[in-house]
Scaffold this motif. Sequence first.
Motif, short mmCIF file in Angstrom:
data_model
loop_
_atom_site.label_atom_id
_atom_site.label_comp_id
_atom_site.label_asym_id
_atom_site.label_seq_id
_atom_site.Cartn_x
_atom_site.Cartn_y
_atom_site.Cartn_z
N TYR A 1 -3.71 -51.00 -4.42
CA TYR A 1 -3.90 -49.56 -4.47
C TYR A 1 -5.18 -49.18 -3.74
O TYR A 1 -6.27 -49.70 -4.05
CB TYR A 1 -3.95 -49.05 -5.91
N ILE A 2 -5.08 -48.28 -2.76
CA ILE A 2 -6.23 -47.78 -2.01
C ILE A 2 -6.71 -46.52 -2.70
O ILE A 2 -6.04 -45.48 -2.64
CB ILE A 2 -5.86 -47.50 -0.55
N SER A 3 -7.84 -46.60 -3.36
CA SER A 3 -8.28 -45.49 -4.22
C SER A 3 -9.09 -44.44 -3.48
O SER A 3 -9.52 -43.46 -4.07
CB SER A 3 -9.11 -46.04 -5.39
N ARG A 4 -9.31 -44.62 -2.18
CA ARG A 4 -10.06 -43.62 -1.42
C ARG A 4 -9.26 -42.32 -1.30
O ARG A 4 -8.05 -42.34 -1.07
CB ARG A 4 -10.35 -44.14 -0.01
N THR A 5 -9.93 -41.17 -1.47
CA THR A 5 -9.33 -39.87 -1.19
C THR A 5 -10.01 -39.31 0.06
O THR A 5 -11.20 -39.01 0.04
CB THR A 5 -9.52 -38.89 -2.35
N ALA A 6 -9.25 -39.20 1.14
CA ALA A 6 -9.81 -38.77 2.42
C ALA A 6 -9.75 -37.25 2.53
O ALA A 6 -8.68 -36.65 2.43
CB ALA A 6 -9.04 -39.40 3.57
N GLY A 7 -10.92 -36.62 2.73
CA GLY A 7 -10.98 -35.18 2.89
C GLY A 7 -11.38 -34.78 4.30
O GLY A 7 -12.19 -35.45 4.94
N PHE A 8 -10.78 -33.68 4.78
CA PHE A 8 -11.06 -33.20 6.14
C PHE A 8 -11.36 -31.71 6.11
O PHE A 8 -10.81 -30.97 5.28
CB PHE A 8 -9.87 -33.49 7.05
N PRO A 9 -12.21 -31.24 7.03
CA PRO A 9 -12.56 -29.81 7.07
C PRO A 9 -11.38 -28.96 7.48
O PRO A 9 -10.40 -29.45 8.07
CB PRO A 9 -13.68 -29.76 8.12
N ILE A 10 -11.47 -27.70 7.17
CA ILE A 10 -10.34 -26.78 7.40
C ILE A 10 -9.96 -26.71 8.87
O ILE A 10 -8.79 -26.45 9.20
CB ILE A 10 -10.69 -25.39 6.84
N GLU A 11 -10.90 -26.98 9.76
CA GLU A 11 -10.61 -26.96 11.20
C GLU A 11 -9.64 -28.06 11.62
O GLU A 11 -9.10 -28.02 12.72
CB GLU A 11 -11.91 -27.10 12.00
N GLN A 12 -9.40 -29.03 10.73
CA GLN A 12 -8.52 -30.15 11.05
C GLN A 12 -7.27 -30.18 10.17
O GLN A 12 -6.58 -31.19 10.12
CB GLN A 12 -9.28 -31.47 10.91
N MET A 13 -7.00 -29.06 9.50
CA MET A 13 -5.86 -29.02 8.57
C MET A 13 -4.80 -28.02 9.02
O MET A 13 -5.12 -26.90 9.42
CB MET A 13 -6.35 -28.63 7.17
#
Length: 362
Positions: free
Chosen positions: A317-329
């Motif tokens: 299980y990869i427990s990392r939660t990857a977050g990205f800025p709104i400019e990339q969503m």
Amino acid sequence: MPYDSSRSKSANLQRILADRLPDEVILPTSWRRAVMAVFLTVLLVVAVNLFARWYLDSYPSNRGYWLAREKWKLLESLSEPVDWLILGDSSANQGVIPGIIEAQLGGTAVNLATTAGMVLLDDVWMLEEYIERHGPPENVLVVHTVDVWDRNIQKVMIAKVPRPWGFWRTSAVGPDLDYDQWLDVFLARYVPLFGENKSIMTTIGIAAKSPEKLFTRRYNLEPGGYMAREHTNRRLTEKETDRWIDRFGRVSFTTSAINQASLERMIALADEHDFDLYLAAGPLHDRLLHDEKAQAYLNALHQSLGTIVADSDNVHYISRTAGFPIEQMENVDHVIHPAAEIYSQMLASDIESIRASSASQP
């Protein structure tokens, strides 16, 4: 007797209407003509339904329906085994680039991720069919959005799997539907006039506004099954992020029965055939990672899923939660291509770390 003017006016009005309205003439008929009229009506409905089914398959307006069909076709088209089988929903479909997985981890990769409406059941069905066709894979990477785990399967999505009717009976895991729900699946599969009325209305709207776009293919997959998206949608991302934060503050993390059974089945297959199964959360708008309510929900998710897979040496299980800025969503859990490159590299690095840790253990 006194004169009744209202009765006289009513009689005059009736005479005027009688003069203006045409008389209906009932034509002579027979049983043969009546049967022929019914037959021609049914034939017209069948013809329109067949045309609608062809059109919606060839020029779909629903991306999720299109994805389900195309990814199953891609699975069927594989002539050789691959080293990395990528499964999951649309957060993986446009978030995990097979070429980056290949370059960083070695081997060949294919992205068969579809949509969250299929929940994890589609992963099981694809994995079972892959094993039947090519034997067990070397590695399986399953990526799902954090919002999928308490969902049940959308009935219409079963209809979009391009396999013979009843294909689900060959799987160890299947949907629990009653008669009326199976009827909905049947209509969605064979009678788009009823089962895909929203898509048909969308098509009619396109025909009215931009008829030149009627026969334009709207979606495309890169080689290997990845779908690149290039345009952000700030308004939609903010709106969905607000809705998710509100929801995470009201509910506790749970897994639906179908997702629990599906995950357990994939773990059992990994243990039976001794291949590595990696489970990861899809990318998110980074504002969720800074919200207290969302963080509590995500922590519960990581703890629960980590516990489920802990008993298997083949499942990681990869427990990392990857977050990205709104400019990339594109929305709250769909990244555009530049972020997909970063996210794919992050997944590959996490897998490298897991491999290194496993190799160092006696």
